[in-house]
Design a protein around this motif. Sequence first.
Motif, mmCIF file in Angstrom:
data_model
loop_
_atom_site.group_PDB
_atom_site.id
_atom_site.type_symbol
_atom_site.label_atom_id
_atom_site.label_comp_id
_atom_site.label_asym_id
_atom_site.label_seq_id
_atom_site.Cartn_x
_atom_site.Cartn_y
_atom_site.Cartn_z
ATOM 1 N N SER A 1 44.483 48.552 45.504
ATOM 2 C CA SER A 1 43.587 48.359 46.649
ATOM 3 C C SER A 1 43.803 49.376 47.761
ATOM 4 C CB SER A 1 43.724 46.934 47.177
ATOM 5 O OG SER A 1 43.263 46.015 46.221
ATOM 6 N N GLU A 2 43.961 50.644 47.379
ATOM 7 C CA GLU A 2 43.895 51.727 48.355
ATOM 8 C C GLU A 2 42.479 51.753 48.953
ATOM 9 O OE1 GLU A 2 46.131 53.846 49.460
ATOM 10 O OE2 GLU A 2 47.763 53.903 47.978
ATOM 11 N N PRO A 3 42.298 52.388 50.122
ATOM 12 C CA PRO A 3 40.971 52.396 50.749
ATOM 13 C C PRO A 3 39.961 53.211 49.951
ATOM 14 C CG PRO A 3 42.473 53.851 51.923
ATOM 15 C CD PRO A 3 43.307 53.093 50.930
ATOM 16 N N SER A 4 38.707 52.856 50.127
ATOM 17 C CA SER A 4 37.600 53.545 49.470
ATOM 18 C C SER A 4 36.758 54.267 50.513
ATOM 19 C CB SER A 4 36.723 52.536 48.719
ATOM 20 O OG SER A 4 35.557 53.145 48.209
ATOM 21 N N PRO A 5 36.128 55.386 50.160
ATOM 22 C CA PRO A 5 35.287 56.089 51.146
ATOM 23 C C PRO A 5 33.973 55.390 51.449
ATOM 24 C CG PRO A 5 35.234 57.225 49.032
ATOM 25 C CD PRO A 5 36.286 56.162 48.918
ATOM 26 N N THR A 6 33.453 54.593 50.518
ATOM 27 C CA THR A 6 32.220 53.840 50.745
ATOM 28 C C THR A 6 32.315 52.510 50.005
ATOM 29 O OG1 THR A 6 30.948 54.604 48.817
ATOM 30 C CG2 THR A 6 30.894 56.005 50.772
ATOM 31 N N LYS A 7 31.395 51.610 50.287
ATOM 32 C CA LYS A 7 31.448 50.264 49.716
ATOM 33 C C LYS A 7 31.155 50.240 48.224
ATOM 34 C CE LYS A 7 26.593 49.224 50.756
ATOM 35 N NZ LYS A 7 25.662 48.329 51.476
ATOM 36 N N ASP A 8 30.590 51.311 47.677
ATOM 37 C CA ASP A 8 30.219 51.314 46.254
ATOM 38 C C ASP A 8 30.944 52.400 45.470
ATOM 39 O OD1 ASP A 8 28.950 53.418 47.454
ATOM 40 O OD2 ASP A 8 26.918 52.803 46.925
ATOM 41 N N ILE A 9 32.166 52.735 45.907
ATOM 42 C CA ILE A 9 32.975 53.767 45.244
ATOM 43 C C ILE A 9 34.334 53.204 44.866
ATOM 44 C CG2 ILE A 9 34.294 55.892 45.675
ATOM 45 C CD1 ILE A 9 31.444 56.512 45.084
ATOM 46 N N VAL A 10 34.802 53.553 43.665
ATOM 47 C CA VAL A 10 36.201 53.361 43.287
ATOM 48 C C VAL A 10 36.710 54.692 42.750
ATOM 49 C CG1 VAL A 10 36.011 50.900 42.805
ATOM 50 C CG2 VAL A 10 35.602 52.544 40.969
ATOM 51 N N VAL A 11 38.015 54.832 42.694
ATOM 52 C CA VAL A 11 38.635 56.073 42.225
ATOM 53 C C VAL A 11 39.123 55.883 40.793
ATOM 54 C CG1 VAL A 11 40.619 57.617 42.510
ATOM 55 C CG2 VAL A 11 39.248 56.942 44.494
ATOM 56 N N VAL A 12 38.702 56.792 39.914
ATOM 57 C CA VAL A 12 39.090 56.727 38.502
ATOM 58 C C VAL A 12 40.051 57.842 38.114
ATOM 59 C CG1 VAL A 12 36.993 55.526 37.791
ATOM 60 C CG2 VAL A 12 37.005 58.034 37.840
ATOM 61 N N ALA A 13 40.229 58.834 38.986
ATOM 62 C CA ALA A 13 41.147 59.938 38.676
ATOM 63 C C ALA A 13 41.757 60.463 39.965
ATOM 64 C CB ALA A 13 40.422 61.059 37.932
ATOM 65 N N ARG A 14 43.044 60.778 39.900
ATOM 66 C CA ARG A 14 43.767 61.385 41.018
ATOM 67 C C ARG A 14 44.624 62.527 40.492
ATOM 68 N NH1 ARG A 14 44.309 58.674 45.852
ATOM 69 N NH2 ARG A 14 43.436 56.563 45.969
#
Length: 406
Positions: A182-195
């Motif tokens: 649950s790191e922060p997201s840039p928008t309400k409809d974004i998740v991160v799949v790669a770092r």
Amino acid sequence: MAANARLTDIAQQNVLEWLAAQQQAMLDLLARLVNQDSGSFDKRGVDAAGTILRDFFSAAGIEIEVTPNDTYGELMRVLLPQPAAQDQRDILLMGHRDTVFGSGEATRRPFRIDGDNAFGPGVADMKAGLVMNAFVLAAFKRFGGHPGPLVALITADEEISSPSSRAYIEVQGRRARAAFNSEPSPTKDIVVVARKGGVFMTVEIFGKAAHAGAAPKDGISAIEELARKVVRLHALTDFDKGVTVNVGMVSGGQSVNTIAPYASARIDLRYVHCNDREAALAAVRRVIETAHLEGTHATLTIDSEREPLEITEESTWLLAEYKMAGQVLGLDVQGISVGGGADSAITAAQGCPTLCSVGPVGHNGHSDDEYIEVSSLVPRAQLLALAIARLPSGLKNVIATSADAS
């Protein structure tokens, strides 16, 4: 079967409706956490932040395991069993309570709300995510509907690459069915799949001291040697490949009137894929080992590392499940890649399907202007809860069956 399905639907509805009424309670808990200093090296502060969360879980009737640590904050493992579930592998919620800020920062700029934005040290990275996880667990404790045991890891040292938490995260990742960080997201409809992965290093340069006025020819400047290396290190950056090298800190010298006998620097190397690491690190080593001023020598030490979070078949499938939950709530969720590292890469490296940045919308982490969008707290909690509730059993079996069918 139909009766059970109906009961699950009712539980999901109750969870979503209860979360919809919790915004103020979430903000109250968030204010307490943000107003508690918890820099990574401030063990007392990190543990105090943990006590705030322990009080919340105890009041909710949720079990907590605490692992002490002499150097860093305690590791907390929050447990919500589901004995009736067919799949008894844990569904993992992740978060860290340490921040990059020193003691006194919470007093200097305490939690405040301005319009739809809430400010304060660590509010986005990632105390709001911890609050969201806590309320999702509390909702499932009240109403059920979780399709397997829920485990939340609340770690104490993520900002310094998790030296005391890594082993626990690895163990939990190996036995988890899916992980949501649950790191922060840039928008309400974004998740991160790669770092990106990262290697964090220290280079030390040794030269020879001499009087800068009386005998400059007798000295060999470690600072000059370091400066030459910095230019070549930065030249290793390849934006097309996603490899970056940054010298972010330098120090050295003895006095203004002395040829510098010593200098050092901290190096940040980032890369996209695991197989990029060796070539990029070898290039850095070649720069460090090549002396430009005769008589100097250098050492390179790896201080810490973060593996990359890479897109896998399992994470692609988990994203599809998360997207379907988003559609129920009227969201078109998309997965993106980012440069910063996180503990999500650790669970993914253990073969656990993992999504990152499922937390509230937040911006400007690690700065005085860090904030979250208050209006994102409840919707992101609802989305996570619904994604958990709809998670099928036998995740890897489902993936294999889907691949065979295609």
